[in-house]
Scaffold this motif. Structure first.
Motif, PDB file in Angstrom:
ATOM      1  N   ALA A  33       0.836  -1.211   0.000  1.00 30.52           N
ATOM      2  CA  ALA A  33       0.000   0.000   0.000  1.00 30.52           C
ATOM      3  C   ALA A  33       0.865   1.253   0.000  1.00 30.52           C
ATOM      4  CB  ALA A  33      -0.934  -0.009   1.199  1.00 30.52           C
ATOM      5  N   HIS A  34       1.993   1.201   0.680  1.00 32.00           N
ATOM      6  CA  HIS A  34       2.893   2.352   0.725  1.00 32.00           C
ATOM      7  C   HIS A  34       3.615   2.545  -0.599  1.00 32.00           C
ATOM      8  CE1 HIS A  34       6.628   4.547   1.630  1.00 32.00           C
ATOM      9  NE2 HIS A  34       5.833   5.250   2.423  1.00 32.00           N
ATOM     10  N   ALA A  35       4.033   1.453  -1.208  1.00 24.39           N
ATOM     11  CA  ALA A  35       4.827   1.524  -2.439  1.00 24.39           C
ATOM     12  C   ALA A  35       4.044   2.100  -3.609  1.00 24.39           C
ATOM     13  CB  ALA A  35       5.361   0.137  -2.793  1.00 24.39           C
ATOM     14  N   ASP A  36       2.761   1.732  -3.728  1.00 18.03           N
ATOM     15  CA  ASP A  36       1.966   2.195  -4.870  1.00 18.03           C
ATOM     16  C   ASP A  36       0.484   2.212  -4.480  1.00 18.03           C
ATOM     17  OD1 ASP A  36       0.755   2.751  -7.293  1.00 18.03           O
ATOM     18  OD2 ASP A  36       1.907   1.259  -8.422  1.00 18.03           O
ATOM     19  N   ALA A  37       0.073   3.316  -3.895  1.00 18.19           N
ATOM     20  CA  ALA A  37      -1.296   3.433  -3.379  1.00 18.19           C
ATOM     21  C   ALA A  37      -2.345   3.250  -4.481  1.00 18.19           C
ATOM     22  CB  ALA A  37      -1.484   4.774  -2.679  1.00 18.19           C
ATOM     23  N   GLN A  38      -2.126   3.843  -5.635  1.00 12.48           N
ATOM     24  CA  GLN A  38      -3.121   3.759  -6.715  1.00 12.48           C
ATOM     25  C   GLN A  38      -3.326   2.320  -7.180  1.00 12.48           C
ATOM     26  OE1 GLN A  38      -5.087   6.261  -7.345  1.00 12.48           O
ATOM     27  NE2 GLN A  38      -3.903   7.441  -5.873  1.00 12.48           N
ATOM     28  N   THR A  39      -2.232   1.596  -7.376  1.00  7.98           N
ATOM     29  CA  THR A  39      -2.340   0.191  -7.789  1.00  7.98           C
ATOM     30  C   THR A  39      -2.994  -0.636  -6.694  1.00  7.98           C
ATOM     31  OG1 THR A  39      -0.406   0.392  -9.207  1.00  7.98           O
ATOM     32  CG2 THR A  39      -1.017  -1.836  -8.541  1.00  7.98           C
ATOM     33  N   TYR A  40      -2.612  -0.374  -5.464  1.00  7.07           N
ATOM     34  CA  TYR A  40      -3.195  -1.111  -4.342  1.00  7.07           C
ATOM     35  C   TYR A  40      -4.713  -0.923  -4.315  1.00  7.07           C
ATOM     36  CZ  TYR A  40      -3.716  -3.207   0.237  1.00  7.07           C
ATOM     37  OH  TYR A  40      -4.097  -4.038   1.270  1.00  7.07           O
ATOM     38  N   ALA A  42      -6.641   0.011  -6.782  1.00 10.03           N
ATOM     39  CA  ALA A  42      -7.231  -0.576  -7.990  1.00 10.03           C
ATOM     40  C   ALA A  42      -7.434  -2.084  -7.822  1.00 10.03           C
ATOM     41  CB  ALA A  42      -6.331  -0.300  -9.195  1.00 10.03           C
ATOM     42  N   ASN A  43      -6.537  -2.721  -7.069  1.00 10.97           N
ATOM     43  CA  ASN A  43      -6.643  -4.158  -6.829  1.00 10.97           C
ATOM     44  C   ASN A  43      -7.522  -4.510  -5.633  1.00 10.97           C
ATOM     45  OD1 ASN A  43      -4.990  -4.893  -8.995  1.00 10.97           O
ATOM     46  ND2 ASN A  43      -3.148  -4.552  -7.778  1.00 10.97           N
ATOM     47  N   TYR A  49     -11.408   2.977   1.899  1.00  7.70           N
ATOM     48  CA  TYR A  49     -10.479   4.095   2.050  1.00  7.70           C
ATOM     49  C   TYR A  49     -10.880   5.241   1.128  1.00  7.70           C
ATOM     50  CZ  TYR A  49      -6.247   6.890   2.066  1.00  7.70           C
ATOM     51  OH  TYR A  49      -5.363   7.930   2.182  1.00  7.70           O
ATOM     52  N   LYS A  50     -10.776   6.447   1.670  1.00  6.85           N
ATOM     53  CA  LYS A  50     -11.061   7.667   0.900  1.00  6.85           C
ATOM     54  C   LYS A  50      -9.834   8.563   0.988  1.00  6.85           C
ATOM     55  CE  LYS A  50     -15.818   7.111   0.848  1.00  6.85           C
ATOM     56  NZ  LYS A  50     -15.779   5.715   0.535  1.00  6.85           N
TER      57      LYS A  50
END
Length: 164
Positions: A33-40, A42-43, A49-50
């Motif tokens: 979640a820290h490394a790539d919030a958008q990808t996380y 999306a998956n 989460y908002k």
């Protein structure tokens, strides 16, 4: 984001109640979640989460990993204590949740802390977006290290009672 610090934080919170592989999986989720919030996100379309929440996604994921008996959340101290009682098991604690109903929140937290002392310290942990109390129990002998980990990770953590 330091994987070792997240893992150590989970180990202190779990206090021997989780297997090493479970802690590793929990830590991995936070790191993803820290490394790539958008990808996380999306998956994880079911995530609630908002982006306007007062905490970053990785912290939200960390809190989600603590559900089911590691973190206690409620707007009322009696309910919070009932959750703690459930985590300990029937007959393990002497204080009655009913004894907390006439007290202020601070007074009730103080009574709960006294019930759990000296083994555990109540910790206000992170920011709760629902404006509830969000409490962890940390072994008092590990409190200093726990607080240092929180500071290193940028997590909000304070003792729930001023005298502890």
């Amino acid at each position: 984001m330091n994987h070792a610090l997240i893992t150590e934080l989970f180990e202190i919170i779990a206090d021997g109640g989780l297997e090493e592989n479970d802690i590793a999986a929990m830590s991995a989720e936070v790191i993803k979640a820290h490394a790539d919030a958008q990808t996380y996100l999306a998956n994880d379309p079911a995530s609630s989460y908002k982006e306007e929440f007062a905490i970053p996604l990785w912290e939200w994921v960390l809190l989600e990993q603590l559900e089911d008996g590691l973190i206690f959340k409620s707007s009322q101290a009696e309910e919070l204590y009932k959750q703690i009682e459930d985590a300990f098991g029937e007959g393990e604690l002497e204080l009655s949740a009913d004894a907390l109903t006439a007290l202020t929140t601070a007074g009730a937290l103080s009574r709960i802390q006294n019930e759990l002392a000296p083994a555990f310290t109540l910790i206000n942990f992170s920011k709760n977006v629902a404006n509830e109390m969000q409490i962890l129990l940390v072994r008092s002998n590990k409190l200093e290290r726990f607080m240092a980990l929180c500071q290193a990770l940028g997590l909000a953590a304070t003792a729930s009672c001023a005298n502890h």
